[in-house]
Design a protein around this motif. Sequence first.
Motif, PDB file in Angstrom:
ATOM      1  N   GLU A 179      -0.031  45.295  -0.887  1.00 27.58           N
ATOM      2  CA  GLU A 179       1.345  45.766  -0.989  1.00 27.58           C
ATOM      3  C   GLU A 179       2.236  45.171   0.095  1.00 27.58           C
ATOM      4  O   GLU A 179       3.454  45.185  -0.007  1.00 27.58           O
ATOM      5  CB  GLU A 179       1.382  47.291  -0.896  1.00 27.58           C
ATOM      6  N   TYR A 180       1.645  44.632   1.163  1.00 25.01           N
ATOM      7  CA  TYR A 180       2.422  44.052   2.246  1.00 25.01           C
ATOM      8  C   TYR A 180       2.763  42.598   1.915  1.00 25.01           C
ATOM      9  O   TYR A 180       1.881  41.834   1.528  1.00 25.01           O
ATOM     10  CB  TYR A 180       1.651  44.095   3.570  1.00 25.01           C
ATOM     11  N   PRO A 181       4.020  42.185   2.075  1.00 27.64           N
ATOM     12  CA  PRO A 181       4.376  40.780   1.808  1.00 27.64           C
ATOM     13  C   PRO A 181       3.891  39.871   2.924  1.00 27.64           C
ATOM     14  O   PRO A 181       3.928  40.238   4.100  1.00 27.64           O
ATOM     15  CB  PRO A 181       5.912  40.812   1.755  1.00 27.64           C
ATOM     16  N   VAL A 182       3.410  38.706   2.575  1.00 27.87           N
ATOM     17  CA  VAL A 182       3.010  37.696   3.550  1.00 27.87           C
ATOM     18  C   VAL A 182       3.671  36.385   3.167  1.00 27.87           C
ATOM     19  O   VAL A 182       3.998  36.147   2.007  1.00 27.87           O
ATOM     20  CB  VAL A 182       1.477  37.518   3.622  1.00 27.87           C
ATOM     21  N   TYR A 183       3.887  35.518   4.155  1.00 28.23           N
ATOM     22  CA  TYR A 183       4.504  34.223   3.866  1.00 28.23           C
ATOM     23  C   TYR A 183       3.584  33.400   2.980  1.00 28.23           C
ATOM     24  O   TYR A 183       3.994  32.850   1.962  1.00 28.23           O
ATOM     25  CB  TYR A 183       4.801  33.472   5.171  1.00 28.23           C
ATOM     26  N   ALA A 184       2.331  33.282   3.377  1.00 26.02           N
ATOM     27  CA  ALA A 184       1.345  32.524   2.606  1.00 26.02           C
ATOM     28  C   ALA A 184      -0.026  33.115   2.899  1.00 26.02           C
ATOM     29  O   ALA A 184      -0.454  33.147   4.053  1.00 26.02           O
ATOM     30  CB  ALA A 184       1.386  31.046   2.994  1.00 26.02           C
ATOM     31  N   ASP A 185      -0.691  33.586   1.859  1.00 25.63           N
ATOM     32  CA  ASP A 185      -2.011  34.181   2.024  1.00 25.63           C
ATOM     33  C   ASP A 185      -3.023  33.079   2.300  1.00 25.63           C
ATOM     34  O   ASP A 185      -3.253  32.212   1.452  1.00 25.63           O
ATOM     35  CB  ASP A 185      -2.388  34.941   0.748  1.00 25.63           C
ATOM     36  N   PRO A 186      -3.628  33.044   3.490  1.00 20.84           N
ATOM     37  CA  PRO A 186      -4.596  31.985   3.793  1.00 20.84           C
ATOM     38  C   PRO A 186      -5.847  32.058   2.930  1.00 20.84           C
ATOM     39  O   PRO A 186      -6.624  31.100   2.893  1.00 20.84           O
ATOM     40  CB  PRO A 186      -4.916  32.215   5.275  1.00 20.84           C
ATOM     41  N   PHE A 187      -6.048  33.176   2.243  1.00 18.19           N
ATOM     42  CA  PHE A 187      -7.241  33.329   1.410  1.00 18.19           C
ATOM     43  C   PHE A 187      -6.852  33.642  -0.032  1.00 18.19           C
ATOM     44  O   PHE A 187      -7.507  34.430  -0.710  1.00 18.19           O
ATOM     45  CB  PHE A 187      -8.141  34.433   1.987  1.00 18.19           C
ATOM     46  N   ALA A 188      -5.780  32.992  -0.495  1.00 14.67           N
ATOM     47  CA  ALA A 188      -5.285  33.247  -1.845  1.00 14.67           C
ATOM     48  C   ALA A 188      -6.325  32.917  -2.907  1.00 14.67           C
ATOM     49  O   ALA A 188      -6.392  33.575  -3.950  1.00 14.67           O
ATOM     50  CB  ALA A 188      -4.016  32.438  -2.088  1.00 14.67           C
ATOM     51  N   ASP A 189      -7.147  31.900  -2.670  1.00 13.53           N
ATOM     52  CA  ASP A 189      -8.167  31.491  -3.636  1.00 13.53           C
ATOM     53  C   ASP A 189      -9.558  31.960  -3.239  1.00 13.53           C
ATOM     54  O   ASP A 189     -10.564  31.487  -3.773  1.00 13.53           O
ATOM     55  CB  ASP A 189      -8.158  29.968  -3.791  1.00 13.53           C
ATOM     56  N   GLU A 190      -9.632  32.865  -2.271  1.00 10.53           N
ATOM     57  CA  GLU A 190     -10.918  33.358  -1.789  1.00 10.53           C
ATOM     58  C   GLU A 190     -10.891  34.886  -1.721  1.00 10.53           C
ATOM     59  O   GLU A 190      -9.862  35.522  -1.893  1.00 10.53           O
ATOM     60  CB  GLU A 190     -11.237  32.782  -0.407  1.00 10.53           C
ATOM     61  N   THR A 191     -12.064  35.434  -1.423  1.00 11.74           N
ATOM     62  CA  THR A 191     -12.175  36.873  -1.208  1.00 11.74           C
ATOM     63  C   THR A 191     -12.254  37.137   0.287  1.00 11.74           C
ATOM     64  O   THR A 191     -13.160  36.638   0.962  1.00 11.74           O
ATOM     65  CB  THR A 191     -13.434  37.435  -1.901  1.00 11.74           C
ATOM     66  N   LEU A 192     -11.284  37.878   0.802  1.00 13.00           N
ATOM     67  CA  LEU A 192     -11.286  38.228   2.223  1.00 13.00           C
ATOM     68  C   LEU A 192     -12.194  39.435   2.411  1.00 13.00           C
ATOM     69  O   LEU A 192     -11.927  40.515   1.885  1.00 13.00           O
ATOM     70  CB  LEU A 192      -9.869  38.536   2.696  1.00 13.00           C
ATOM     71  N   LEU A 193     -13.270  39.264   3.160  1.00 14.23           N
ATOM     72  CA  LEU A 193     -14.251  40.327   3.359  1.00 14.23           C
ATOM     73  C   LEU A 193     -13.895  41.209   4.549  1.00 14.23           C
ATOM     74  O   LEU A 193     -14.113  42.423   4.518  1.00 14.23           O
ATOM     75  CB  LEU A 193     -15.649  39.715   3.537  1.00 14.23           C
ATOM     76  N   SER A 194     -13.367  40.607   5.603  1.00 17.10           N
ATOM     77  CA  SER A 194     -12.963  41.385   6.782  1.00 17.10           C
ATOM     78  C   SER A 194     -12.041  40.543   7.641  1.00 17.10           C
ATOM     79  O   SER A 194     -12.057  39.310   7.576  1.00 17.10           O
ATOM     80  CB  SER A 194     -14.184  41.825   7.603  1.00 17.10           C
ATOM     81  N   VAL A 195     -11.224  41.211   8.446  1.00 14.17           N
ATOM     82  CA  VAL A 195     -10.356  40.517   9.386  1.00 14.17           C
ATOM     83  C   VAL A 195     -10.142  41.433  10.585  1.00 14.17           C
ATOM     84  O   VAL A 195     -10.003  42.648  10.427  1.00 14.17           O
ATOM     85  CB  VAL A 195      -9.013  40.118   8.736  1.00 14.17           C
ATOM     86  N   ALA A 196     -10.142  40.853  11.778  1.00 15.08           N
ATOM     87  CA  ALA A 196      -9.992  41.655  12.994  1.00 15.08           C
ATOM     88  C   ALA A 196      -9.191  40.876  14.039  1.00 15.08           C
ATOM     89  O   ALA A 196      -9.217  39.638  14.068  1.00 15.08           O
ATOM     90  CB  ALA A 196     -11.359  42.036  13.557  1.00 15.08           C
ATOM     91  N   TYR A 197      -8.485  41.614  14.860  1.00 11.30           N
ATOM     92  CA  TYR A 197      -7.717  41.028  15.957  1.00 11.30           C
ATOM     93  C   TYR A 197      -8.645  40.755  17.126  1.00 11.30           C
ATOM     94  O   TYR A 197      -9.576  41.520  17.401  1.00 11.30           O
ATOM     95  CB  TYR A 197      -6.614  41.999  16.377  1.00 11.30           C
ATOM     96  N   VAL A 198      -8.396  39.658  17.866  1.00 14.31           N
ATOM     97  CA  VAL A 198      -9.149  39.368  19.084  1.00 14.31           C
ATOM     98  C   VAL A 198      -8.153  39.127  20.210  1.00 14.31           C
ATOM     99  O   VAL A 198      -7.075  38.571  20.001  1.00 14.31           O
ATOM    100  CB  VAL A 198     -10.079  38.146  18.914  1.00 14.31           C
ATOM    101  N   GLY A 199      -8.508  39.544  21.406  1.00 14.17           N
ATOM    102  CA  GLY A 199      -7.642  39.389  22.560  1.00 14.17           C
ATOM    103  C   GLY A 199      -7.211  40.744  23.101  1.00 14.17           C
ATOM    104  O   GLY A 199      -7.650  41.799  22.632  1.00 14.17           O
ATOM    105  N   HIS A 200      -6.336  40.711  24.097  1.00 14.84           N
ATOM    106  CA  HIS A 200      -5.830  41.952  24.689  1.00 14.84           C
ATOM    107  C   HIS A 200      -5.040  42.737  23.656  1.00 14.84           C
ATOM    108  O   HIS A 200      -4.169  42.199  22.976  1.00 14.84           O
ATOM    109  CB  HIS A 200      -4.939  41.635  25.883  1.00 14.84           C
TER     110      HIS A 200
END
Length: 316
Positions: A179-200
């Motif tokens: 439901e959130y708009p994105v400029y370009a989905d980096p995984f438009a042709d793939e299945t995103l299994l997980s995503v996490a932030y790294v850093g402070h």
Amino acid sequence: MSTVLRRVFANPQVTPGLLIALLAVGTYAWFAWGKALVADLRNDWQIDRAMHWTPEPWALTADEFPGHDAVELTVDRAFVSRWHKPDWALEASMVPGLDLLFYTTGPVGTEGDWRDDGTFSYDRRTTDAVAGTRVDGVDVLTYVSAPEGPSYATPQGAALPWALRDTALDAPVRLLDTEYPVYADPFADETLLSVAYVGHRPSEQERFEDRAEAFDAGGPGYFGLVAHHRDAAGVERTTTTVAAVVEGALVVVGVVVPDGAEPSPDLEPALLLERLSAEVRADPPSYPEPERGELLVAQADSRTTREVGSVIAAGS
């Protein structure tokens, strides 16, 4: 030729006008077709010229991985665009391994807008260096963007790195919730299994206060994302994209590791980011002098970034 046409061409009053009309139509068609052909040829030439890495003056290339099986990656047509540029150019934000960080902001390079008088105005230019190498089966992408205006370490230029860090913080929601708009989905042709932030990870109060401040490398250090994804063939990969502001330039490293691969310790994203940062420190970009009355805040000592990167790379 039919009898009617014979009579038409035999009529001395009709033939000259008809021939002139046919010549005019033919000439117009020839020039229109020729102009379109020239435009297509020029377009193809520009795309072909743009389909090359631009590693100067800062990048990690195949030559910088001695002792490894390192080869240059192929530049794909999908990496090239004309985003607010007069000509085609390689866009780091469209390169797999780097695109993860730019999923809402889009291209970082030259941008502008059309004036009311119909002319185009550029409001930001950058010196961009992009390179891609496959090292022992692991894709290593590097990107450095140095603006030709206020550096990214100043209050005037810090909007981009703050925006990148903020969208990285929001990525676990934005990329996993359609439901959130994105400029370009980096995984438009793939299945995103997980995503996490790294850093402070800053508090909400810190995020609010940061927006009016210079991007201080001594504070946030580096930031980025790590994503696990699966392509249509069933191959799973882990992409880690990390960035920092070094000498006023945006420095980004992307590492794509296929499942089952065991990359050597020197391919750790934080260490590669430090190597790329060292190149920028050794040959720092120059920035224009501030205008009268304009206060530009200098970037903190970049050694702090090294310390932060070393700590995170060590797993602390």
